[in-house]
Design an enzyme around this catalytic site. Sequence first.
Site, short mmCIF file in Angstrom:
data_model
loop_
_atom_site.label_atom_id
_atom_site.label_comp_id
_atom_site.label_asym_id
_atom_site.label_seq_id
_atom_site.Cartn_x
_atom_site.Cartn_y
_atom_site.Cartn_z
N ARG A 1 0.82 -1.22 0.00
CA ARG A 1 0.00 0.00 0.00
C ARG A 1 0.85 1.26 0.00
O ARG A 1 0.46 2.29 -0.55
CB ARG A 1 -0.95 -0.02 1.19
N LYS B 1 -16.53 -16.94 4.97
CA LYS B 1 -17.98 -16.86 5.15
C LYS B 1 -18.72 -16.47 3.87
O LYS B 1 -18.39 -15.47 3.24
CB LYS B 1 -18.32 -15.83 6.24
N GLY C 1 -7.36 -7.23 0.05
CA GLY C 1 -7.55 -7.99 1.28
C GLY C 1 -6.72 -9.26 1.36
O GLY C 1 -5.54 -9.28 1.03
N GLY D 1 -12.43 -4.38 1.02
CA GLY D 1 -13.82 -4.02 1.29
C GLY D 1 -14.40 -3.10 0.23
O GLY D 1 -15.54 -3.27 -0.21
#
Length: 406
Positions: A38, A206, A364, A388
Site C-alpha cells: 500500500r 464466510k 484484502g 472491502g
Amino acid sequence: MAKSLDDLLAEGVSGRRVLVRSDLNVPLDGSTVTDDGRVRASLPVITKLSEAGARVIVCAHLGRPKGQVDPQYSIAPAAQKLAELSDLDVQVASDVVGEDAQAKAEALSDGQVLVIENVRFDPRETSKDETERQQFAQELAALTGENGAFVGDAFGAVHRKHASVYDVAKILPSYLGDLVKTEVDVLTKVVSNPDHPFVVVMGGSKVSDKLAVIENLIGRADQLLIGGGMVFTFLKAQGYSIGSSLVEDDQLDTVKGYLDRAAGEGTEIVLPTDIVYAASFSADAEHEVRPVEDIEGGSIGDSGMGLDIGPDSAKAFAEAIRAAETIFWNGPAGVFEMEAFSGGTRAIAEALAEGSGMSVIGGGDSAAAVRTLGFSDDQFGHISTGGGASLEFIEGKELPGVAVMG
C-alpha cells in the site's frame, strides 16, 4: 464529473499545500512493515505532487486504535517506509491536527512531504455524528492554509463516510487521485463491460460476507468458482456431508436460491469436487484428500474439517481461469498460511499469472495470499488496494469517498 489529479496539476500546485488522503494501512510486526504494497501504491501521487512543487500533507489511518492515541498504531513506520522507497523529503508530525502538525505544515517548503499522525487517533474521524466529523475535517483542511486542495487517493477507505475521506472533500477543492481513478476504471470494466468468458473466483471463510457480490454477478459472470470456507455452505445446501467444516446454516436457503437462479441466468456455479480434510485446525494436522461425495472413512473419518480445495478441483479451477478473458478473484481457496492447505490458492494464483486474460485481484486476503506465496504484483493485471471497497463496488454500492468528488 470528478476532477482528476491531472486537472489539479494543470491548475498549478507550486507553493500550495495539498492534503492527500493516502492508504498507509500496512501490517506491522512491532515497528516493521511486513507488506509495503500500500505504501508503494501511494507513492506515485505523492511524488507527482512533490515534483510539481506542492507542499504535500499526507493523512492516513493504520489499524483500529478506536479513537485513542495508541503507539502500536503510530503511522511513523509507514511514513519511514515511504521515505525509504523514494527520494522524498518526508517529515512526520507527532500529532494529528495539534500544535506539531500545524507548525510543521506551516514550515513546509516546496516539494517537502509531511505525514501527520494516524487520523483514527481522533475519535471524530469515524464518528457517526456528522457535526463532529465536519469539525475534524475543518481542522484537517486548515492545515493547508489559503489556496489549499485535497486529493482523495485512498481506495481502501473510499467505502467509508469518514472525515478524512468524505467530509474534507466538501470543504477543499477536491480531486480524484490516480490510484482511486485506476481502481474505479478497472472495476467498472469488470462489472459493466467485461470481455468474455468472465470468470469470478470467490473464496474466504464466510458466504455471508459475499452474498451481495454473488447476487450482483449472477447473470453477468460466465462462471463463479467457489472455494474457501464458504464452499461448505454450498456443499451442504446440495446435500453433501461436510464433517466439522465451517458452515452457515442460516444461509442454506439463500445459497440454494443462488444455485437455482444461476442455472437460469447463464452463470455456472462451479464447486470443488474434492476437499483437503484435516483432523484439526493446525499446520501439522493429519490430513487427506477426499471427494465431496465421500468424506466418511479413511484415517480422519467423518469428523474432519475441510481446509482447502483438493488437487482435482484446483486443476479444474486453473483451467477455467486460463481460458478466461476477464477474471476477478476475491478470497483464498483454503488456509493458505499453512503450507499443507495452500495448494488451491497457489494454483489459482499461478493460473492468473500464466493466463492471458485481464486479471483483477480484489485486495484484502487475496492480495496478502499472492505475496505470502511468493508472487510479485507485476505478475497480475491489477491488485486492488481495497478489499472491502472493491467488494462493495462489485456489489453495486455507491462509494462515498468517490461520489463526494462529483
